[in-house]
Design a protein around this motif. Structure first.
Motif, PDB file in Angstrom:
ATOM      1  N   ARG A 160       0.467  -0.925  -0.148  1.00 38.39           N
ATOM      2  CA  ARG A 160       0.236  -0.232   0.027  1.00 38.39           C
ATOM      3  C   ARG A 160       0.847   1.249  -0.010  1.00 38.39           C
ATOM      4  O   ARG A 160       1.005   2.215  -0.432  1.00 38.39           O
ATOM      5  CB  ARG A 160      -1.027   0.217   1.475  1.00 38.39           C
ATOM      6  CG  ARG A 160      -1.953  -1.275   1.000  1.00 38.39           C
ATOM      7  CD  ARG A 160      -3.345  -0.950   2.287  1.00 38.39           C
ATOM      8  NE  ARG A 160      -3.720  -2.467   2.362  1.00 38.39           N
ATOM      9  CZ  ARG A 160      -4.669  -2.500   1.324  1.00 38.39           C
ATOM     10  NH1 ARG A 160      -5.034  -1.818   0.785  1.00 38.39           N
ATOM     11  NH2 ARG A 160      -5.692  -3.590   1.362  1.00 38.39           N
ATOM     12  N   TYR A 188      -1.898  -5.981  -7.057  1.00 41.16           N
ATOM     13  CA  TYR A 188      -2.586  -7.137  -7.573  1.00 41.16           C
ATOM     14  C   TYR A 188      -3.246  -7.407  -5.219  1.00 41.16           C
ATOM     15  O   TYR A 188      -3.831  -7.979  -4.541  1.00 41.16           O
ATOM     16  CB  TYR A 188      -1.944  -8.487  -7.495  1.00 41.16           C
ATOM     17  CG  TYR A 188      -2.774  -9.674  -7.262  1.00 41.16           C
ATOM     18  CD1 TYR A 188      -3.679 -10.203  -7.120  1.00 41.16           C
ATOM     19  CD2 TYR A 188      -1.727 -10.466  -5.498  1.00 41.16           C
ATOM     20  CE1 TYR A 188      -4.202 -11.688  -6.550  1.00 41.16           C
ATOM     21  CE2 TYR A 188      -2.028 -11.763  -5.762  1.00 41.16           C
ATOM     22  CZ  TYR A 188      -3.453 -12.000  -5.867  1.00 41.16           C
ATOM     23  OH  TYR A 188      -3.414 -13.131  -5.210  1.00 41.16           O
ATOM     24  N   CYS A 190      -3.142  -5.110  -3.519  1.00 38.35           N
ATOM     25  CA  CYS A 190      -4.546  -4.268  -2.672  1.00 38.35           C
ATOM     26  C   CYS A 190      -5.019  -4.254  -2.987  1.00 38.35           C
ATOM     27  O   CYS A 190      -6.383  -3.406  -2.903  1.00 38.35           O
ATOM     28  CB  CYS A 190      -3.757  -2.439  -3.283  1.00 38.35           C
ATOM     29  SG  CYS A 190      -2.503  -2.095  -2.354  1.00 38.35           S
ATOM     30  N   GLY A 191      -5.528  -5.542  -3.335  1.00 43.50           N
ATOM     31  CA  GLY A 191      -7.112  -6.025  -4.369  1.00 43.50           C
ATOM     32  C   GLY A 191      -7.696  -4.797  -5.192  1.00 43.50           C
ATOM     33  O   GLY A 191      -9.022  -5.053  -6.028  1.00 43.50           O
ATOM     34  N   GLN A 192      -6.354  -4.826  -6.354  1.00 40.34           N
ATOM     35  CA  GLN A 192      -7.285  -4.076  -7.778  1.00 40.34           C
ATOM     36  C   GLN A 192      -7.013  -4.722  -8.774  1.00 40.34           C
ATOM     37  O   GLN A 192      -5.785  -4.380 -10.251  1.00 40.34           O
ATOM     38  CB  GLN A 192      -6.509  -2.810  -7.920  1.00 40.34           C
ATOM     39  CG  GLN A 192      -6.862  -1.289  -6.113  1.00 40.34           C
ATOM     40  CD  GLN A 192      -6.331  -0.447  -6.995  1.00 40.34           C
ATOM     41  OE1 GLN A 192      -6.131   0.397  -7.540  1.00 40.34           O
ATOM     42  NE2 GLN A 192      -5.764   0.271  -5.326  1.00 40.34           N
ATOM     43  N   GLN A 193      -7.648  -6.331  -9.062  1.00 38.02           N
ATOM     44  CA  GLN A 193      -6.832  -7.156  -9.725  1.00 38.02           C
ATOM     45  C   GLN A 193      -7.491  -6.111 -11.444  1.00 38.02           C
ATOM     46  O   GLN A 193      -6.954  -6.871 -12.152  1.00 38.02           O
ATOM     47  CB  GLN A 193      -8.134  -8.310  -9.555  1.00 38.02           C
ATOM     48  CG  GLN A 193      -7.185  -9.445  -8.246  1.00 38.02           C
ATOM     49  CD  GLN A 193      -7.906  -8.752  -6.775  1.00 38.02           C
ATOM     50  OE1 GLN A 193      -8.384  -7.858  -7.364  1.00 38.02           O
ATOM     51  NE2 GLN A 193      -7.872  -9.796  -5.795  1.00 38.02           N
ATOM     52  N   GLY A 229      -4.974 -15.600  -8.959  1.00 41.02           N
ATOM     53  CA  GLY A 229      -4.910 -15.269  -7.478  1.00 41.02           C
ATOM     54  C   GLY A 229      -4.156 -15.642  -6.214  1.00 41.02           C
ATOM     55  O   GLY A 229      -4.601 -16.257  -5.713  1.00 41.02           O
ATOM     56  N   PRO A 250      -3.995  -9.895   0.253  1.00 38.78           N
ATOM     57  CA  PRO A 250      -4.101  -8.309   0.530  1.00 38.78           C
ATOM     58  C   PRO A 250      -5.522  -8.107   1.543  1.00 38.78           C
ATOM     59  O   PRO A 250      -5.082  -6.985   1.504  1.00 38.78           O
ATOM     60  CB  PRO A 250      -4.982  -8.384  -1.246  1.00 38.78           C
ATOM     61  CG  PRO A 250      -3.944 -10.078  -1.897  1.00 38.78           C
ATOM     62  CD  PRO A 250      -4.390 -10.478  -0.519  1.00 38.78           C
ATOM     63  N   ASP A 251      -6.152  -8.482   0.884  1.00 38.13           N
ATOM     64  CA  ASP A 251      -7.318  -7.658   2.259  1.00 38.13           C
ATOM     65  C   ASP A 251      -8.166  -9.078   3.143  1.00 38.13           C
ATOM     66  O   ASP A 251      -7.708 -10.111   2.519  1.00 38.13           O
ATOM     67  CB  ASP A 251      -8.586  -7.141   1.832  1.00 38.13           C
ATOM     68  CG  ASP A 251      -7.907  -5.961   1.001  1.00 38.13           C
ATOM     69  OD1 ASP A 251      -8.330  -5.861   0.157  1.00 38.13           O
ATOM     70  OD2 ASP A 251      -7.490  -5.199   1.909  1.00 38.13           O
ATOM     71  N   THR A 253     -11.579  -8.663   5.259  1.00 38.66           N
ATOM     72  CA  THR A 253     -12.583  -8.388   5.851  1.00 38.66           C
ATOM     73  C   THR A 253     -13.590  -9.316   5.689  1.00 38.66           C
ATOM     74  O   THR A 253     -13.691 -10.353   4.535  1.00 38.66           O
ATOM     75  CB  THR A 253     -12.710  -7.555   4.755  1.00 38.66           C
ATOM     76  OG1 THR A 253     -13.185  -7.361   3.269  1.00 38.66           O
ATOM     77  CG2 THR A 253     -11.910  -5.949   4.938  1.00 38.66           C
TER      78      THR A 253
END
Length: 286
Positions: A160, A188, A190-193, A229, A250-251, A253
């Motif tokens: 990040r 990737y 950061c979850g922005q695939q 992934g 990456p995340d 939640t």
């Protein structure tokens, strides 16, 4: 730092820039700064100023530029010495940003080195193709340092922190495959695939249109990583002392209910089984 070429060509006194003069005069200062402490022949300065189209009185003009620069530099204590070998800017290399940058890179202090850059190198200078080659070489040094720094940061799990700067450089240099591959990895993580794959596609098309070539192994590996992934292996980092621990996910939640159930005090013995398709976060949950 008292002399700067990693951006506009500047000389500072007590933090304030001095009026260096016309672009060609800045060119003379820039070339002398690039060789700080070493003699630069007048012909070398002429080549940087005019290439093959130098005026008849080129040496006299160079002498005039140097004379005016001496007056500008006098309050700083920096001098320009004339010897049979040429003109020498008498200043410590550590006081010229480009030499400080290179010393910091050799010491592995890439972040501190990159912070010295203020913009396009040799800004505000009029010169020839030779000066342009100097500028291109300096940008190459900066990009290589950026790649090494970014690889180290990604290996340490700081995706990040590097994302904005790394993707900005990749956008400015879309044909630089290593830089784009690192930017794809950061996106990737950061979850922005989707954005990572868009970067790949833009670079693929540019390579085909401008160089008639296909993406190299590093760029294709970054694409495969995003498509699968898969967990990201730390990129190789040449600098010593860099952490090579695996990346974090990456995340993580949307598992509050599960975590609450797993961590709630239970009576007796409880056995939990975590099941699900690949890539949904089973290992991270556990």
């Amino acid at each position: 730092m008292r002399v700067g070429v990693l951006g506009s060509v500047e000389v500072w006194l007590d933090g304030e820039p001095l009026p260096i003069g016309a672009p060609q005069q800045r060119c003379v200062l820039a070339v002398l700064a690039l060789e700080a402490g070493e003699a630069v022949a007048p012909d070398r300065l002429i080549d940087c100023l005019w290439d093959d189209d130098s005026p008849r009185d080129a040496r006299g003009l160079v002498q005039g530029y140097v004379s005016r620069l001496r007056k500008v530099l006098k309050p700083t204590g920096i001098t320009i010495r004339r010897t049979s070998a040429g003109y020498t800017l008498e200043v410590g290399r550590d006081e010229v940003d480009v030499h400080r940058f290179r010393a910091l890179i050799r010491a592995g202090a890439h972040r501190e080195a990159l912070d010295l850059w203020r913009g396009d190198p040799l800004g505000g200078v009029t010169g020839t193709d030779l000066l342009g080659r100097f500028r291109t070489g300096m940008v190459e040094e900066m990009l290589s340092a950026t790649e090494e720094w970014a690889a180290a940061e990604l290996a340490a799990g700081r995706h990040r922190e590097v994302l904005a700067e790394l993707t900005g450089h990749a956008a400015d240099h879309p044909l630089r495959e290593k830089l784009v591959a690192l930017a794809m990895r950061a996106l990737y993580l950061c979850g922005q695939q989707a954005e990572a794959l868009q970067r790949f596609d833009r670079t693929r098309r540019l390579l085909a249109d401008e160089l008639a070539s296909d993406p190299g192994d590093e760029l294709k590996a970054a694409q495969e990583l995003v498509l699968r992934g898969a967990p990201v292996e730390p990129a190789p980092v040449p600098a010593a002392g860099i952490s090579t621990l695996p990346f974090d996910v990456p995340d993580f939640t949307g598992r509050e209910h599960d975590l609450d159930a797993l961590t709630r005090p239970a009576t007796g013995t409880t056995l939990w089984a975590v099941d699900g398709m690949g890539g949904v976060g089973k290992s991270a949950l556990v």
